[in-house]
Scaffold this motif. Structure first.
Motif, PDB file in Angstrom:
ATOM      1  N   TYR A   6       0.826  -1.205   0.000  1.00  0.00           N
ATOM      2  CA  TYR A   6       0.000   0.000   0.000  1.00  0.00           C
ATOM      3  C   TYR A   6       0.863   1.260   0.000  1.00  0.00           C
ATOM      4  N   ILE A   7       1.902   1.246   0.871  1.00  0.00           N
ATOM      5  CA  ILE A   7       2.797   2.407   0.919  1.00  0.00           C
ATOM      6  C   ILE A   7       3.524   2.581  -0.405  1.00  0.00           C
ATOM      7  N   ALA A   8       3.980   1.485  -0.953  1.00  0.00           N
ATOM      8  CA  ALA A   8       4.706   1.576  -2.232  1.00  0.00           C
ATOM      9  C   ALA A   8       3.799   2.089  -3.342  1.00  0.00           C
ATOM     10  N   ASN A   9       2.542   1.635  -3.342  1.00  0.00           N
ATOM     11  CA  ASN A   9       1.612   2.120  -4.364  1.00  0.00           C
ATOM     12  C   ASN A   9       1.308   3.607  -4.199  1.00  0.00           C
ATOM     13  N   CYS A  10       1.167   4.053  -2.954  1.00  0.00           N
ATOM     14  CA  CYS A  10       0.917   5.482  -2.710  1.00  0.00           C
ATOM     15  C   CYS A  10       2.087   6.335  -3.172  1.00  0.00           C
ATOM     16  N   VAL A  11       3.300   5.899  -2.818  1.00  0.00           N
ATOM     17  CA  VAL A  11       4.486   6.644  -3.235  1.00  0.00           C
ATOM     18  C   VAL A  11       4.604   6.663  -4.753  1.00  0.00           C
ATOM     19  N   ARG A  12       4.313   5.520  -5.380  1.00  0.00           N
ATOM     20  CA  ARG A  12       4.404   5.430  -6.834  1.00  0.00           C
ATOM     21  C   ARG A  12       3.359   6.327  -7.503  1.00  0.00           C
ATOM     22  N   ASP A  13       2.131   6.313  -6.966  1.00  0.00           N
ATOM     23  CA  ASP A  13       1.089   7.179  -7.535  1.00  0.00           C
ATOM     24  C   ASP A  13       1.414   8.653  -7.337  1.00  0.00           C
ATOM     25  N   HIS A  14       1.976   8.955  -6.170  1.00  0.00           N
ATOM     26  CA  HIS A  14       2.347  10.353  -5.909  1.00  0.00           C
ATOM     27  C   HIS A  14       3.425  10.811  -6.881  1.00  0.00           C
ATOM     28  N   LYS A  15       4.418   9.958  -7.105  1.00  0.00           N
ATOM     29  CA  LYS A  15       5.465  10.326  -8.052  1.00  0.00           C
ATOM     30  C   LYS A  15       4.907  10.478  -9.462  1.00  0.00           C
ATOM     31  N   ALA A  16       3.998   9.590  -9.834  1.00  0.00           N
ATOM     32  CA  ALA A  16       3.420   9.666 -11.174  1.00  0.00           C
ATOM     33  C   ALA A  16       2.599  10.946 -11.344  1.00  0.00           C
ATOM     34  N   ASN A  17       1.792  11.280 -10.328  1.00  0.00           N
ATOM     35  CA  ASN A  17       1.001  12.521 -10.411  1.00  0.00           C
ATOM     36  C   ASN A  17       1.892  13.761 -10.422  1.00  0.00           C
ATOM     37  N   ARG A  18       2.937  13.701  -9.605  1.00  0.00           N
ATOM     38  CA  ARG A  18       3.870  14.829  -9.563  1.00  0.00           C
ATOM     39  C   ARG A  18       4.593  14.986 -10.894  1.00  0.00           C
ATOM     40  N   ALA A  19       4.981  13.874 -11.487  1.00  0.00           N
ATOM     41  CA  ALA A  19       5.644  13.940 -12.793  1.00  0.00           C
ATOM     42  C   ALA A  19       4.698  14.473 -13.859  1.00  0.00           C
ATOM     43  N   LYS A  20       3.425  14.091 -13.754  1.00  0.00           N
ATOM     44  CA  LYS A  20       2.448  14.601 -14.707  1.00  0.00           C
ATOM     45  C   LYS A  20       2.277  16.112 -14.566  1.00  0.00           C
ATOM     46  N   GLY A  21       2.206  16.617 -13.326  1.00  0.00           N
ATOM     47  CA  GLY A  21       2.091  18.049 -13.120  1.00  0.00           C
ATOM     48  C   GLY A  21       3.317  18.809 -13.581  1.00  0.00           C
ATOM     49  N   ILE A  22       4.509  18.210 -13.366  1.00  0.00           N
ATOM     50  CA  ILE A  22       5.740  18.859 -13.824  1.00  0.00           C
ATOM     51  C   ILE A  22       5.753  18.974 -15.342  1.00  0.00           C
ATOM     52  N   GLU A  23       5.279  17.945 -16.021  1.00  0.00           N
ATOM     53  CA  GLU A  23       5.238  18.000 -17.483  1.00  0.00           C
ATOM     54  C   GLU A  23       4.307  19.104 -17.972  1.00  0.00           C
ATOM     55  N   TRP A  24       3.121  19.228 -17.363  1.00  0.00           N
ATOM     56  CA  TRP A  24       2.193  20.278 -17.781  1.00  0.00           C
ATOM     57  C   TRP A  24       2.762  21.666 -17.481  1.00  0.00           C
ATOM     58  N   LYS A  25       3.453  21.835 -16.361  1.00  0.00           N
ATOM     59  CA  LYS A  25       4.072  23.121 -16.054  1.00  0.00           C
ATOM     60  C   LYS A  25       5.151  23.477 -17.062  1.00  0.00           C
ATOM     61  N   LYS A  26       5.889  22.475 -17.484  1.00  0.00           N
ATOM     62  CA  LYS A  26       6.917  22.730 -18.482  1.00  0.00           C
ATOM     63  C   LYS A  26       6.289  23.107 -19.824  1.00  0.00           C
ATOM     64  N   VAL A  27       5.183  22.447 -20.163  1.00  0.00           N
ATOM     65  CA  VAL A  27       4.467  22.801 -21.393  1.00  0.00           C
ATOM     66  C   VAL A  27       4.015  24.269 -21.334  1.00  0.00           C
ATOM     67  N   ALA A  28       3.461  24.663 -20.189  1.00  0.00           N
ATOM     68  CA  ALA A  28       3.015  26.049 -20.035  1.00  0.00           C
ATOM     69  C   ALA A  28       4.184  27.021 -20.117  1.00  0.00           C
ATOM     70  N   LYS A  29       5.309  26.665 -19.549  1.00  0.00           N
ATOM     71  CA  LYS A  29       6.478  27.542 -19.586  1.00  0.00           C
ATOM     72  C   LYS A  29       7.009  27.706 -21.004  1.00  0.00           C
ATOM     73  N   VAL A  30       7.031  26.624 -21.759  1.00  0.00           N
ATOM     74  CA  VAL A  30       7.478  26.703 -23.155  1.00  0.00           C
ATOM     75  C   VAL A  30       6.527  27.577 -23.975  1.00  0.00           C
ATOM     76  N   MET A  31       5.239  27.415 -23.763  1.00  0.00           N
ATOM     77  CA  MET A  31       4.275  28.244 -24.488  1.00  0.00           C
ATOM     78  C   MET A  31       4.414  29.719 -24.103  1.00  0.00           C
ATOM     79  N   ASP A  32       4.713  30.000 -22.836  1.00  0.00           N
ATOM     80  CA  ASP A  32       4.964  31.386 -22.418  1.00  0.00           C
ATOM     81  C   ASP A  32       6.117  31.997 -23.201  1.00  0.00           C
ATOM     82  N   ARG A  33       7.223  31.247 -23.285  1.00  0.00           N
ATOM     83  CA  ARG A  33       8.376  31.773 -24.020  1.00  0.00           C
ATOM     84  C   ARG A  33       8.060  31.951 -25.502  1.00  0.00           C
ATOM     85  N   PHE A  34       7.326  31.012 -26.067  1.00  0.00           N
ATOM     86  CA  PHE A  34       6.982  31.085 -27.492  1.00  0.00           C
ATOM     87  C   PHE A  34       6.163  32.342 -27.788  1.00  0.00           C
ATOM     88  N   PHE A  35       5.107  32.568 -27.030  1.00  0.00           N
ATOM     89  CA  PHE A  35       4.254  33.728 -27.284  1.00  0.00           C
ATOM     90  C   PHE A  35       4.950  35.031 -26.914  1.00  0.00           C
TER      91      PHE A  35
END
Length: 481
Positions: A432-461
């Protein structure tokens, strides 16, 4: 003593001459105006036209009201003509060749400004006229005129204007009074330089027009005043502040999304430009021709509105969390792989010299979670058994068999039953702990990717809007040149 006597003699001689001329001038005046009438044209043959020579001297431009389209100018109007009834032999009057008398005593042509835009219809200034012995009358009269002028503000504040001053007789037709140009253009030798307008000429053209009401021709003289606006005042007070403010719009994309001031900056810049737009609109006439600076304001305001809308969209992308879908494959390739390198956008701890680290991290985030789950569970269980029951090979085999058996751990006797139940609970908690940590890392990685997408679009515009601002600024400067 002799010198003093000479001075006294000359003084007495001058006084005597002036007294003699004054005596003859009074005598001449009484004889000329004894039976004279200023109500009729002073011609011997009524079938002939009386020629009036007109000369206009522009002294000053007092005001140019673009909104009401009225030009206010200070003019010197010189009119000269020959009066057939006001002639004399100067030898009979001690050589007196000219006298100055009030203008209301002689006949005057009723030459008026056709395109007058003043409510005051008063008579011309009653200055004196110069009457010569041959009957020539010269009348110089100053006048402050308000004339209608069609103002074209399409290229404001880099515009040129042409204002017409049309003079002609109000009641006499061309067969009675004919107007002649004294010069080919207006006289600008005594012009006082204006702070807003430059004078590039004042050509004069004679026109002969036949109106619908009458069959006789009516001549007039049209002076075209060619003006060019001095644009320095408007550049430093209206155009330059707008250019500087417009450069703040692209910088809104450079602000961090977490600062909370991205949208506020765009709205503030938009309000500032609105104030300048209202200042220009108040001084311009309400016409279909939009001034050049007004077009620049509208284009800049449209650009800032678009940048504010894009900023709101990018902020929504930036705040995508665990509930959002993963970044699409095309966005990951185009935005994260290529555009991020073009615009030098990297994660925290990254730089342009460590691209392999980026690839390793992205590859790690893309591992198959099912396979990882199986390997982690095997590793955890084996580690726990090694620390607690190193010498119990039978139980270890049972636990290892549990990993390959979906029905769980089976105990052979009652002694191992309690131990097996403890290990079952332990394994479930660890999983259970391992699954929670894994899900947290996956969600965090997903949010980091979207933030990077937004940052790239900021620079582009940001760069896109910087190019647009430069293009519009050079375009309006090119119109000025």
């Amino acid at each position: 003593m002799h010198t003093i006597s000479c001075d006294i003699f000359y003084i007495l001689f001058d006084v005597g001459v002036e007294s003699a001329q004054g005596k003859y001038a009074q005598m001449l005046f009484n004889e000329l105006f004894e039976d004279y009438s200023n109500a009729l044209r002073p011609v011997e043959d009524t079938d002939k036209a009386l020629n009036v020579t007109l000369q206009i001297t522009l002294s000053q431009i007092k005001d140019m009201d673009e909104r009401n389209q009225i030009l206010t100018a200070y003019l010197w109007i010189r009119q000269s003509w020959y009066d057939a009834y006001l002639k004399w032999d100067k030898d009979e009057y001690d050589g007196l060749d000219s006298i100055r008398i009030p203008s209301n005593l002689v006949w005057r042509p009723d030459i008026v400004l056709y395109n007058k835009a003043d409510d005051d219809f008063s008579e011309p200034v009653n200055t004196n006229v110069v009457l010569r012995y041959d009957g020539k009358i010269t009348w110089d009269a100053p006048a402050i005129t308000k004339s209608s002028c069609v103002v074209d503000v399409s290229y404001f504040p880099f515009d040129d204007q042409q204002c017409n001053l049309t003079f002609g007789s109000w009641t006499y037709n061309g067969n009675q009074v004919d107007i002649i140009n004294a010069l080919d253009s207006g006289d600008l030798s005594d012009f006082i330089e204006d702070v807003e307008w430059e004078i590039h000429g004042m050509p004069a053209v004679k026109n002969v027009i036949t109106y619908g009401c009458c069959s006789e021709p009516y001549p007039d003289i049209t002076f075209t005043l060619i003006l060019k606006r001095r644009s320095s005042f408007y550049i430093f007070n209206l155009l330059l502040p707008c250019v500087l403010i417009s450069f703040l719009a692209p910088l809104g994309f450079y602000l961090p999304a977490d600062s909370g001031e991205k949208v506020s900056l765009g709205v503030t810049v938009l309000l500032a430009l609105t104030v300048f737009q209202l200042m220009v609109a108040e001084s311009m006439p309400p016409s279909e021709n939009v001034p050049l600076i007004g077009k620049y304001y509208i284009a800049t305001m449209t650009m800032i509105t678009a940048s504010t809308a894009l900023t709101i969209i990018i902020m929504n992308i930036h705040h995508c969390g665990a509930e959002a879908q993963p970044v699409p494959q095309w966005a990951r390739v185009v935005i994260l792989d290529y555009m991020s390198k073009i615009f030098f956008v990297y994660d925290v701890g990254e730089n342009c010299t460590s691209p392999q680290r980026v690839k390793a991290q992205e590859h790690k985030l893309r591992k198959d979670f099912k396979y990882q789950k199986k390997q982690d569970r095997h590793k955890v269980v084996t580690s726990q058994l090694s620390r607690n029951r190193n010498n119990d090979s039978d139980l270890k085999k049972k636990l290892n068999g549990h990993l390959n058996n979906s029905n769980g751990i089976q105990c052979e006797n009652a002694k191992d039953a309690n131990c097996c139940s403890c290990y079952k609970v332990l394994i479930k908690n660890i999983e259970y702990i391992a699954n929670c940590v894994r899900d947290h890392k996956a969600n965090r990685a997903k949010g980091i990717e979207w933030k990077k997408v937004a940052k790239v679009m900021d620079r582009f515009f940001m760069w896109i809007f910087f190019i647009m601002v430069f293009f519009m600024s050079f375009l309006i400067i090119g119109k000025a040149i």
